[in-house]
Design an enzyme around this catalytic site. Structure first.
Site, mmCIF file in Angstrom:
data_model
loop_
_atom_site.group_PDB
_atom_site.id
_atom_site.type_symbol
_atom_site.label_atom_id
_atom_site.label_comp_id
_atom_site.label_asym_id
_atom_site.label_seq_id
_atom_site.Cartn_x
_atom_site.Cartn_y
_atom_site.Cartn_z
ATOM 1 N N ASP A 8 38.800 20.174 -24.967
ATOM 2 C CA ASP A 8 37.680 19.934 -25.809
ATOM 3 C C ASP A 8 36.429 20.324 -25.345
ATOM 4 O OD1 ASP A 8 37.177 18.010 -24.078
ATOM 5 O OD2 ASP A 8 37.364 16.372 -25.093
ATOM 6 N N CYS A 65 40.056 17.942 -20.558
ATOM 7 C CA CYS A 65 38.843 17.411 -21.268
ATOM 8 C C CYS A 65 37.856 16.699 -20.354
ATOM 9 C CB CYS A 65 39.461 16.461 -22.363
ATOM 10 S SG CYS A 65 40.377 14.829 -21.520
ATOM 11 N N GLY A 66 37.148 15.500 -20.720
ATOM 12 C CA GLY A 66 36.243 15.098 -19.690
ATOM 13 C C GLY A 66 37.119 14.334 -18.440
ATOM 14 N N THR A 67 38.159 13.663 -18.909
ATOM 15 C CA THR A 67 39.252 12.879 -17.710
ATOM 16 C C THR A 67 40.354 13.457 -17.764
ATOM 17 O OG1 THR A 67 39.652 11.594 -19.476
ATOM 18 C CG2 THR A 67 37.755 10.714 -18.448
ATOM 19 N N GLY A 68 40.771 14.152 -18.645
ATOM 20 C CA GLY A 68 42.363 14.589 -18.553
ATOM 21 C C GLY A 68 43.156 13.523 -19.164
ATOM 22 N N ILE A 69 42.620 12.493 -19.337
ATOM 23 C CA ILE A 69 43.560 11.428 -19.723
ATOM 24 C C ILE A 69 43.734 11.165 -21.532
ATOM 25 C CG2 ILE A 69 43.584 8.976 -20.191
ATOM 26 C CD1 ILE A 69 41.808 8.522 -17.527
ATOM 27 N N HIS A 98 59.088 15.855 -9.515
ATOM 28 C CA HIS A 98 59.688 14.663 -9.681
ATOM 29 C C HIS A 98 59.657 14.704 -11.264
ATOM 30 C CE1 HIS A 98 59.463 11.994 -5.790
ATOM 31 N NE2 HIS A 98 59.840 13.532 -5.641
ATOM 32 N N ASN A 99 58.621 15.197 -11.974
ATOM 33 C CA ASN A 99 58.822 15.008 -13.390
ATOM 34 C C ASN A 99 58.918 16.059 -14.356
ATOM 35 O OD1 ASN A 99 55.853 13.084 -12.317
ATOM 36 N ND2 ASN A 99 57.795 12.027 -12.995
ATOM 37 N N ARG A 109 35.077 16.152 -16.105
ATOM 38 C CA ARG A 109 33.907 15.117 -15.028
ATOM 39 C C ARG A 109 34.370 14.496 -14.212
ATOM 40 N NH1 ARG A 109 32.847 12.908 -21.408
ATOM 41 N NH2 ARG A 109 32.028 14.954 -22.294
ATOM 42 N N ARG A 132 68.334 13.700 -8.190
ATOM 43 C CA ARG A 132 68.172 12.448 -9.025
ATOM 44 C C ARG A 132 67.145 12.114 -9.955
ATOM 45 N NH1 ARG A 132 65.376 12.472 -4.194
ATOM 46 N NH2 ARG A 132 63.360 11.133 -4.277
ATOM 47 N N HIS A 133 66.290 13.488 -10.046
ATOM 48 C CA HIS A 133 65.252 13.253 -10.919
ATOM 49 C C HIS A 133 65.740 13.744 -12.314
ATOM 50 C CE1 HIS A 133 62.602 12.156 -7.947
ATOM 51 N NE2 HIS A 133 62.858 13.239 -7.206
ATOM 52 N N ARG A 136 66.276 10.934 -14.619
ATOM 53 C CA ARG A 136 65.169 9.985 -15.048
ATOM 54 C C ARG A 136 64.497 11.069 -16.150
ATOM 55 N NH1 ARG A 136 64.276 8.910 -8.468
ATOM 56 N NH2 ARG A 136 66.007 7.514 -8.495
HETATM 57 C C1 RB5 Z 1 34.725 13.550 -24.847
HETATM 58 O O1 RB5 Z 1 33.417 12.940 -24.932
HETATM 59 C C2 RB5 Z 1 35.727 12.822 -23.784
HETATM 60 O O2 RB5 Z 1 35.851 11.474 -24.548
HETATM 61 C C3 RB5 Z 1 36.852 13.614 -23.809
HETATM 62 O O3 RB5 Z 1 36.660 14.910 -23.388
HETATM 63 C C4 RB5 Z 1 38.060 12.954 -22.795
HETATM 64 O O4 RB5 Z 1 37.568 12.568 -21.638
HETATM 65 C C5 RB5 Z 1 38.880 11.731 -23.441
HETATM 66 O O5 RB5 Z 1 39.885 11.324 -22.858
#
Ligand code: RB5
Length: 145
Positions: A8, A65-69, A98-99, A109, A132-133, A136
């Site tokens: 993004d 993205c900003g966090t990858g999350i 493992h995954n 960020r 073993r993985h 899983r």
């Molecule tokens: C965008 O501002 C930000 O929310 C996105 O890049 C990401 O970090 C979401 O997880």
């Protein structure tokens, strides 16, 4: 290995850096966007990349993205995807060992270009441990039914 990348706006600059790094290594990568730094929604990019990996058009994917999350949570909704948030080198190694992660996600960020390039190098060169993985990882697949 066929590779696809996406981000993004929050991951756009790191995506461009990683593309250049891969090109310098002679590794081809297809860019599924975003192609500008304009604001966009990470689930839309995650969906395109994750479906292409799940369908076998590509072997592995990279999402930023900003966090990858957020982009990782979205990618993991697609059946067959094991997206690992890797903002450090240990996660990159064990996400593969493992995954059997087929998508790596990172946060622009959070990490700098140097760590991000190492994450990608490890993600691309580390094999799945198997053993073993295997069962899983198969159990993760059963959760998708
Ligand atoms: C965008 O501002 C930000 O929310 C996105 O890049 C990401 O970090 C979401 O997880």
């Amino acid at each position: 290995m066929k590779l696809v990348i996406g981000s993004d706006h929050g991951g756009f600059h790191l995506k461009e850096t990683i593309k250049q790094y891969l090109q310098e290594q002679g590794i081809g990568v297809e860019d599924y966007g975003t192609l500008t730094g304009e604001r966009c929604d990470y689930p839309d990019i995650a969906e395109k990349v994750a479906i292409a990996v799940a369908e076998g058009t590509f072997d592995r994917g990279i999402l930023i993205c900003g966090t990858g999350i957020g982009i990782g949570i979205a990618a993991n909704k697609v059946k067959g995807i094991r997206a690992a948030v890797c903002n450090d080198l240990f996660s990159a190694e064990y996400g593969r060992r493992h995954n059997d992660a087929n998508i790596v996600t990172m946060g622009e960020r959070i990490i700098g270009a140097g760590v991000a390039k190492e994450v990608i190098r490890i993600f691309l060169h580390t094999p799945f441990d198997g053993g073993r993985h295997v069962e899983r990882v198969a159990k993760i697949g059963k959760l998708e039914q």
